[in-house]
Design an enzyme around this catalytic site. Structure first.
Site, PDB file in Angstrom:
ATOM      1  N   HIS A 287       0.830  -1.208   0.000  1.00 12.30           N
ATOM      2  CA  HIS A 287       0.000   0.000   0.000  1.00 12.30           C
ATOM      3  C   HIS A 287       0.860   1.250   0.000  1.00 12.30           C
ATOM      4  CE1 HIS A 287      -0.187   1.305   4.397  1.00 12.30           C
ATOM      5  NE2 HIS A 287       0.058   0.042   4.641  1.00 12.30           N
ATOM      6  N   GLU A 334      -5.381   1.466   2.346  1.00 13.86           N
ATOM      7  CA  GLU A 334      -5.186   0.255   3.158  1.00 13.86           C
ATOM      8  C   GLU A 334      -5.491   0.556   4.615  1.00 13.86           C
ATOM      9  OE1 GLU A 334      -2.979  -2.658   5.728  1.00 13.86           O
ATOM     10  OE2 GLU A 334      -2.863  -0.493   5.659  1.00 13.86           O
TER      11      GLU A 334
HETATM   12 ZN   LIG Z   1       0.493  -0.684   6.606  1.00 14.45          ZN
END
Ligand SMILES: [Zn+2]
Length: 651
Positions: A287, A334
């Site tokens: 992410h 995320e």
């Molecule tokens: Zn993370």
């Protein structure tokens, strides 16, 4: 932070790096339901004359990055807005057992503000359990016993959490389903009609009670002035007074105004089309969004991924083409709930039915100790990859990993965990090789593995890390404590890049279903013992499921022999290998959680990040529900039989 202009700038930067390496690159947008904090205050209303700072600024002597006005005030993602004023109860880590203990102490948490410390479970689980017990609000703080000065010197003298450091983080109930809370199972593409969304109030992912985080400096006077019984001695943290459980006389007023909107996220997707098997995808991702700077979480991973992509660019220029399609992904959102990866997976469900693997990184480098988690079919593949990557300690990564895990075994420890997003869950050991953990949840492999059955792994290099999700997870901390010479970022780049390139080019898919079968047999043994303790011997019949597990394992042994001695045409062999993990999906999903479809792994409703193995069976045993347990044993036996047949599809 996800959805900000700085987030878009990093998306553009990553996209340029992908293009420079020769990847076909696109920035994919989603519109997702998310909050930023508008007004957050927590005040101590009683006892009179006691001061607290409220959710104050994170500050230490001499940190060059802490004063940027764009630093978001500490808050919890997915908390509702509202006001609450109530007496405080201290509930340790907020586990189900902690709340049971409060009941035994005759401490009622209904209508109270529950004060819990970070650690031991996913923060959303603390809120979930507090909500079940009728609390009005939750304050989550970082106790110096867990990631502060009890562990070692605090930042900037050491790597541990300073007095004012606050752990931000989502409290969304991702163990119900991750991703956009208003689109379970559906991709939040910009064109999605509003009628296809559920209301946030109806979403099982959204907590109903107020939650916000504090530093231990702010919590100090609140905890110090709690009355009531002494807390159980193991609840005592490292502040210099005896912790009582309350309720009161400390009384808090929470005022939370969250700015919820549909916000834009940007995943960056770069691909190299496979030369011979373009429809079989190998996906590798990390992410990009952070709470503040995120030097460790996620940028140690992003920088390692970008260097792996750079290496792939060199390979492409030398004329190399992978057999399978290789996709690198820079996920957004995320931190709010695995949103960017989940939405992308939901959008590409049909293409991903043929995916060979998903490789994840996240908190990639916080120190020098290598660790990995994977589905059992990939554990040996991971060990093999680390056997050809040099370690900054000398020798190979595998040798350093083996040495450290032998030392852990001697000390009677599980592989040491970095505090925070603890992705590596100690697994059952079915051989004497280095232990590779099981995948629970808490990072972007979740949708790949647990929704679609794509074999997945997660790798990291960890160390003392007390600044997780605070303003101090920044370049100054990283340079001083995380990886001063950037050699572990190089190591992770090599491991990650090799995972992707080897899998994309494998003649025969390197899955090991023998190790998988052995692990499942061990999970069943443990569940059988629990069932006997709970319901008495022979109350539940494990005969059929044990037979199915045995069938799966022996099919695994047979196909492993074929993999070592493959035929000219490997297509049917690979098809059988790919089919087996998918066959472990249960179409109707877990009881009450249809989004989670994997029969072997799920995040626990009461553990969060940590994996529950054979979750249908084990959660029925947790609930003492023998009818459901019997039903889940049959479902599991069916999945194992299907997986065994998938492996036998190659003859
Ligand atoms: Zn993370």
């Amino acid at each position: 932070m996800a959805g900000t202009i700085e987030d878009k700038a990093t998306a553009d930067y990553v996209a340029q790096k992908f293009r420079d390496a020769g990847l076909e690159t696109e920035i994919v947008e989603y519109k997702v339901w998310m909050n930023y904090p508008a007004e957050i205050s927590v005040d101590l209303m009683a006892p009179a004359g006691v001061e607290m700072h409220g959710p104050g600024r994170e500050h230490v002597q001499n940190d060059p990055y802490q004063d940027d006005p764009r630093v978001v005030i500490p808050f919890n993602g997915m908390s509702p807005s509202g006001d609450a004023e109530a007496d405080v109860v201290y509930a340790n880590y907020g586990t189900p057992e902690d709340f049971e203990k409060l009941e035994k102490l005759k401490v009622d948490v209904r209508g109270k503000i529950v004060l819990v410390r970070y650690g031991q479970n996913f923060r959303g689980v603390k809120v979930f359990v507090a909500e079940e017990h009728g609390a009005a609000g939750v304050i989550i703080y970082s106790d110096p016993a867990d990631d502060g000065w009890r562990r070692g010197d605090k930042y900037p003298e050491g790597p541990w959490r300073p007095d004012t450091g606050v752990q931000r983080g989502s409290v969304g109930y991702m163990f119900e389903f991750p991703g956009d809370p208003t689109t379970p199972g559906v991709a939040s593409v910009p064109s999605l009609p509003a009628s296809q969304r559920i209301s946030p109030q109806q979403s099982a992912q959204m907590p109903k009670i107020l939650v916000t985080p504090l530093s231990y400096r702010d919590v100090w006077p609140v905890l110090q002035h709690l009355g009531g019984p002494d807390s159980p001695r193991e609840w005592q943290g490292a502040l210099p007074f005896t912790y009582h459980v309350g309720p009161g006389p400390s009384k808090l007023k929470m005022h939370l105004r969250q700015d919820y909107q549909l916000r834009t996220l940007w995943d960056v997707i770069g691909r190299v089309r496979g030369a011979t098997l373009p429809d079989e995808w190998v996906v590798a991702g990390n992410h990009r969004d952070a709470w503040v700077y995120g030097a460790v979480d996620p940028n140690s991973g992003t920088s390692a991924m970008l260097e792996a992509v750079h290496g792939v660019g060199d390979l492409l220029r030398s004329g190399w083409r992978p057999k399978r399609t290789l996709i690198f992904a820079s996920w957004d959102g995320e931190e709010e709930g695995l949103i960017g990866s989940t939405e992308w997976v939901e959008q590409h469900e049909s293409e991903l039915a043929n995916a060979a693997a998903y490789f994840n990184m996240d908190v990639a480098v916080s120190g020098s100790k290598f660790g990995a988690s994977a589905v059992p079919s990939l554990k040996q593949f991971l060990r093999d990859v680390t056997k050809v990557v040099p370690s900054p300690k000398g020798g190979t990564v595998y040798e350093a990993w083996q040495k450290a895990s032998q030392a852990d075994a001697l000390a009677g420890q599980f592989p040491a965990e970095a505090f925070g997003e603890s992705h590596h869950v100690p697994a059952v050991q079915v051989n004497s090789d280095v232990p590779v953990g099981d995948l629970g949840s808490g990072s972007d492999y979740t949708a790949f593995l647990q929704h679609l059955g794509v074999p997945s792994s997660d790798v990291s290099s960890s160390g003392p890390y007390g600044v997780y999700h605070s303003v101090f997870d920044n370049f100054a901390w990283f340079k001083k404590f995380g990886d001063p010479d950037f050699v572990y970022v190089q190591e992770m780049s090599r491991v990650f890049g090799l995972e992707a390139v080897r899998m994309a080019d494998a003649e025969v898919l390197p899955y090991d279903y023998e190790e998988y079968g052995k692990e499942i047999a061990a999970y069943l043994d443990a569940a059988h013992r629990r069932a006997e303790d709970r319901f008495g011997a022979r109350a539940l019949d494990f005969g059929a499921v044990n037979a199915a597990a045995h069938h799966f394992e022996s099919a695994g042994v047979k196909i492993l022999a074929k993999q070592k001695n493959p035929p000219q045409d490997t297509e049917r062999l690979n098809q059988a290998l790919r089919g087996a993990e998918r066959a472990l999906l249960v179409p109707q999903g877990l009881p009450h959680r249809p989004w989670f479809r994997h029969a072997i792994y799920a995040p626990g409703e009461y553990t969060g990040y940590a994996a529950v193995v054979i979750p249908g069976v084990n959660e029925a045993l947790d609930k003492g529900d023998s009818v459901r347990a019997r039903q889940q044993l049959a479902t599991l036996a069916g999945a194992l039989e299907r997986a065994a047949k998938a492996l036998e599809g190659y003859r």
